[in-house]
Design a protein around this motif. Structure first.
Motif, PDB file in Angstrom:
ATOM      1  N   GLU A  81       0.660  -1.135  -0.034  1.00 29.87           N
ATOM      2  CA  GLU A  81      -0.167   0.133  -0.106  1.00 29.87           C
ATOM      3  C   GLU A  81       0.970   1.270  -0.087  1.00 29.87           C
ATOM      4  N   GLU A  82       1.913   1.293   1.085  1.00 31.07           N
ATOM      5  CA  GLU A  82       2.929   2.402   0.909  1.00 31.07           C
ATOM      6  C   GLU A  82       3.480   2.679  -0.545  1.00 31.07           C
ATOM      7  N   LEU A  83       3.937   1.460  -1.346  1.00 34.01           N
ATOM      8  CA  LEU A  83       4.536   1.448  -2.358  1.00 34.01           C
ATOM      9  C   LEU A  83       3.628   2.296  -3.255  1.00 34.01           C
ATOM     10  N   TRP A  84       2.494   1.784  -3.542  1.00 30.38           N
ATOM     11  CA  TRP A  84       1.626   2.407  -4.354  1.00 30.38           C
ATOM     12  C   TRP A  84       1.294   3.796  -4.339  1.00 30.38           C
ATOM     13  N   ILE A  85       1.160   4.015  -2.963  1.00 31.45           N
ATOM     14  CA  ILE A  85       1.066   5.656  -2.759  1.00 31.45           C
ATOM     15  C   ILE A  85       2.241   6.542  -3.308  1.00 31.45           C
ATOM     16  N   GLN A  86       3.416   5.789  -2.979  1.00 31.49           N
ATOM     17  CA  GLN A  86       4.887   6.736  -3.319  1.00 31.49           C
ATOM     18  C   GLN A  86       4.747   6.506  -5.016  1.00 31.49           C
ATOM     19  N   ILE A  87       4.418   5.385  -5.663  1.00 29.47           N
ATOM     20  CA  ILE A  87       4.517   5.483  -7.142  1.00 29.47           C
ATOM     21  C   ILE A  87       3.403   6.568  -7.593  1.00 29.47           C
ATOM     22  N   ARG A  88       2.436   6.736  -7.047  1.00 32.78           N
ATOM     23  CA  ARG A  88       1.263   7.737  -7.659  1.00 32.78           C
ATOM     24  C   ARG A  88       1.770   9.138  -7.481  1.00 32.78           C
ATOM     25  N   SER A  89       2.435   9.227  -5.967  1.00 26.74           N
ATOM     26  CA  SER A  89       3.159  10.630  -5.615  1.00 26.74           C
ATOM     27  C   SER A  89       4.211  10.899  -6.772  1.00 26.74           C
ATOM     28  N   GLU A  90       5.164  10.037  -6.866  1.00 24.18           N
ATOM     29  CA  GLU A  90       6.141  10.331  -8.042  1.00 24.18           C
ATOM     30  C   GLU A  90       5.841  10.664  -9.473  1.00 24.18           C
ATOM     31  N   GLU A 116      -1.402  -3.511  -8.967  1.00 27.35           N
ATOM     32  CA  GLU A 116      -1.649  -4.586 -10.162  1.00 27.35           C
ATOM     33  C   GLU A 116      -2.355  -4.023 -11.435  1.00 27.35           C
ATOM     34  N   ARG A 117      -3.540  -2.927 -11.289  1.00 26.92           N
ATOM     35  CA  ARG A 117      -3.851  -2.465 -12.317  1.00 26.92           C
ATOM     36  C   ARG A 117      -3.009  -1.787 -13.254  1.00 26.92           C
ATOM     37  N   THR A 118      -2.167  -0.960 -12.603  1.00 24.83           N
ATOM     38  CA  THR A 118      -1.066  -0.332 -13.523  1.00 24.83           C
ATOM     39  C   THR A 118      -0.260  -1.285 -14.269  1.00 24.83           C
ATOM     40  N   MET A 119       0.152  -2.298 -13.545  1.00 22.72           N
ATOM     41  CA  MET A 119       1.073  -3.370 -14.200  1.00 22.72           C
ATOM     42  C   MET A 119       0.375  -3.960 -15.349  1.00 22.72           C
ATOM     43  N   GLN A 143      -6.544 -10.939 -14.319  1.00 22.04           N
ATOM     44  CA  GLN A 143      -6.960 -12.002 -13.896  1.00 22.04           C
ATOM     45  C   GLN A 143      -5.554 -12.740 -12.925  1.00 22.04           C
ATOM     46  N   VAL A 144      -4.489 -12.972 -13.368  1.00 25.63           N
ATOM     47  CA  VAL A 144      -3.319 -13.535 -12.924  1.00 25.63           C
ATOM     48  C   VAL A 144      -3.052 -12.864 -11.476  1.00 25.63           C
ATOM     49  N   TYR A 145      -3.002 -11.508 -11.610  1.00 28.54           N
ATOM     50  CA  TYR A 145      -2.646 -10.794 -10.406  1.00 28.54           C
ATOM     51  C   TYR A 145      -3.783 -11.004  -9.240  1.00 28.54           C
ATOM     52  N   ASP A 146      -5.025 -10.993 -10.054  1.00 20.82           N
ATOM     53  CA  ASP A 146      -6.275 -11.283  -8.850  1.00 20.82           C
ATOM     54  C   ASP A 146      -6.057 -12.425  -8.007  1.00 20.82           C
ATOM     55  N   GLU A 147      -5.824 -13.580  -8.926  1.00 17.90           N
ATOM     56  CA  GLU A 147      -5.669 -15.080  -8.603  1.00 17.90           C
ATOM     57  C   GLU A 147      -4.502 -15.467  -7.715  1.00 17.90           C
ATOM     58  N   ASP A 148      -3.485 -14.871  -7.820  1.00 16.81           N
ATOM     59  CA  ASP A 148      -2.145 -15.070  -7.551  1.00 16.81           C
ATOM     60  C   ASP A 148      -1.406 -13.832  -6.755  1.00 16.81           C
TER      61      ASP A 148
END
Length: 342
Positions: A81-90, A116-119, A143-148
């Protein structure tokens, strides 16, 4: 054409196969203390299923020797969660600093609700082709990200590895959006999940496309640990039965190649924390011990012990018992010339 974030879920309706994705088989690498008193010995961990060989492990425990026992979060590492916030900020900062990139940052990062949606969006647009549409690939990748969830955990570890070890990396967003080594590894992880679920034709099709786009050829059956860095990445080849442990770093034109025509183990096994310099070639079912360093341009055809330095064609050991993992400083020059006199 590239899908937009608002229409991707409604337009991407084509499925690549009927088999549902289940969580992919975990790839674990053990650096537990073996009973042997030798510098290195094979791990007996049952987490390394046949037919893949064990990673060589050091005879001293990671805690006492100061060496990492595989991937472990460090105090400065961010949660998902922190990483996603940081990526968005950058991404916001990059869009503000360079207006020409504003639409790219919005379409790739800021319009999405999760890492996951961004990737999924990014890799689908990179790998899309006239016969494998980006909208179809994005649905598949989601689907892959959601399932694994393990794939996301590995992606986070790989991202921290890039940020920690590559001095050219100035932000997480830079690595995600621009570093093809990171993108190639994440694409491989999706292909590996598909291969593990029996969808081999699709996994091989992705491998072919990944090779075309990123110039990185990793067979979907190969096993890669976490915290992997492939710097520059061009020309990297990792064969079908190869095994790569956690915290491994390699540079461009590294080959983990096979030897012989047998259908058993024919590719190398690289231990945790190893550093493979530019142009290194490792051939056949040999083991590269944990924490070892192989000099640029070397050719390895025999087993190497843990925490050694090897260089040459064929590679020979020039130093043993390194005091720290080479991936900690990524120094590709020291230890190779021990007594240089003009």
């Amino acid at each position: 054409s590239s899908p937009s974030s608002s229409s991707s879920s409604s337009t991407a309706t084509l499925s690549f196969g009927p088999a549902p994705l289940r969580p992919a088989e975990a790839v674990s690498f053990s650096l537990s203390q073996p009973s042997s008193s030798s510098a290195c010995s094979p791990s007996s961990s049952s987490l390394f299923p046949s037919p893949f060989p064990p990673i060589l492990v050091p005879s001293t425990s990671p805690a006492s020797s100061g060496h990492s026992g595989g991937w472990r979060d460090q105090p400065h590492h961010l949660s998902k969660e922190e990483l996603w916030i940081q990526i968005r900020s950058e991404a916001k900062a990059a869009a503000k600093a360079e207006p020409a990139l504003a639409s790219f940052m919005y379409a790739t990062v800021l319009s999405h609700t999760s890492f996951e949606r961004t990737m999924s969006f990014l890799l689908a647009n990179k790998l899309g082709s006239p016969t494998m549409l980006s909208t179809q690939l994005m649905q598949l990748f989601r689907q892959v990200y959601d399932e694994d969830p393990g794939i996301t955990d590995a992606a986070r570890a790989d991202l921290h590895a890039v940020r920690d070890r590559d001095p050219a990396c100035e932000s997480f967003a830079q690595a995600v959006l621009n570093f093809k080594g990171y993108q190639a590894i994440q694409s491989y992880r999706i292909a590996h999940a598909l291969w593990s679920r029996g969808r081999k034709a699709l996994a091989l099709a992705l491998q072919s496309r990944i090779s075309e786009v990123f110039h990185v050829d990793i067979h979907p059956a190969a096993r890669l640990g976490r915290g992997i860095l492939i710097d520059h990445a061009t020309g990297v080849v990792i064969g079908q039965t190869a095994v790569v442990g956690d915290n491994v770093s390699m540079l461009h034109h590294v080959t983990l190649g096979g030897s012989g025509r047998s259908r058993g183990i024919r590719h190398p096994c690289v231990g945790n924390g190893a550093l493979l310099g530019a142009g290194v070639t490792v051939l056949g079912p040999v083991s590269v011990g944990a924490g070892s360093k192989i000099g640029a341009g070397s050719v390895v055809v025999h087993d190497l012990p843990c925490f050694c330095v090897a260089v040459g064609v064929p590679a020979r050991i020039v130093k043993r018992n390194l005091n720290s993992e080479p991936v900690r400083d990524m120094d590709q020059c020291c230890d190779f010339i021990l007594d240089y006199v003009i």
